[in-house]
Design a protein around this motif. Structure first.
Motif, PDB file in Angstrom:
ATOM      1  N   GLN A 182       3.906   6.084  -5.218  1.00  0.00           N
ATOM      2  CA  GLN A 182       3.895   6.236  -6.673  1.00  0.00           C
ATOM      3  C   GLN A 182       2.791   7.202  -7.120  1.00  0.00           C
ATOM      4  O   GLN A 182       3.023   8.082  -7.957  1.00  0.00           O
ATOM      5  N   THR A 183       1.612   7.029  -6.549  1.00  0.00           N
ATOM      6  CA  THR A 183       0.488   7.897  -6.905  1.00  0.00           C
ATOM      7  C   THR A 183       0.773   9.330  -6.475  1.00  0.00           C
ATOM      8  O   THR A 183       0.504  10.279  -7.221  1.00  0.00           O
ATOM      9  N   LYS A 199       3.906   1.568  -1.183  1.00  0.00           N
ATOM     10  CA  LYS A 199       4.528   1.697  -2.499  1.00  0.00           C
ATOM     11  C   LYS A 199       3.559   2.341  -3.490  1.00  0.00           C
ATOM     12  O   LYS A 199       3.924   3.274  -4.206  1.00  0.00           O
ATOM     13  N   ARG A 200       2.308   1.862  -3.495  1.00  0.00           N
ATOM     14  CA  ARG A 200       1.294   2.446  -4.389  1.00  0.00           C
ATOM     15  C   ARG A 200       1.024   3.899  -4.036  1.00  0.00           C
ATOM     16  O   ARG A 200       0.911   4.750  -4.922  1.00  0.00           O
ATOM     17  N   ASN A 219       0.824  -1.208   0.000  1.00  0.00           N
ATOM     18  CA  ASN A 219       0.000   0.000   0.000  1.00  0.00           C
ATOM     19  C   ASN A 219       0.860   1.261   0.000  1.00  0.00           C
ATOM     20  O   ASN A 219       0.543   2.241  -0.684  1.00  0.00           O
TER      21      ASN A 219
END
Length: 97
Positions: free
Chosen positions: A81-82, A77-78, A75
């Motif tokens: 990135q977002t 990492k996402r 979570n």
């Protein structure tokens, strides 16, 4: 881009920052529960440093807190990135104003 779109992106950035802070706090709590040695093993697993056979064996030994920590890492990492994408979009839009 419309003002509403900019406002949405700015709100999204704030929300992502808060999510990242929350995930960091959750991660710290679980790191303390698991201990250094187990966390190192999980990092090796997360970084895909195991052979296929080692990975299969390792997965069998995962417990609840191991899985929660891996979920937090995924979570985070996402979210990072977002957040980076939102930030880049905002910077591009602000440079055109």
């Amino acid at each position: 881009m419309k003002a509403d779109d900019l406002e949405f992106l700015a709100g999204m950035a704030i929300q992502l920052d808060e999510t990242i802070r929350k995930l960091v706090m959750e991660e710290q709590e679980i790191l303390e529960k698991l201990g250094h040695a187990r966390v190192q093993e999980l990092k090796e697993f997360w970084n895909q440093e195991f052979t296929a056979e080692e990975e299969t064996d390792f997965k069998r030994g995962l417990d609840y807190w191991d899985k929660i920590l891996i979920r937090i890492w995924a979570n985070a990492k996402r979210a990072h990135q977002t957040r980076a994408q939102v930030g880049q979009t905002l910077m591009k839009l602000n440079s055109h104003l």
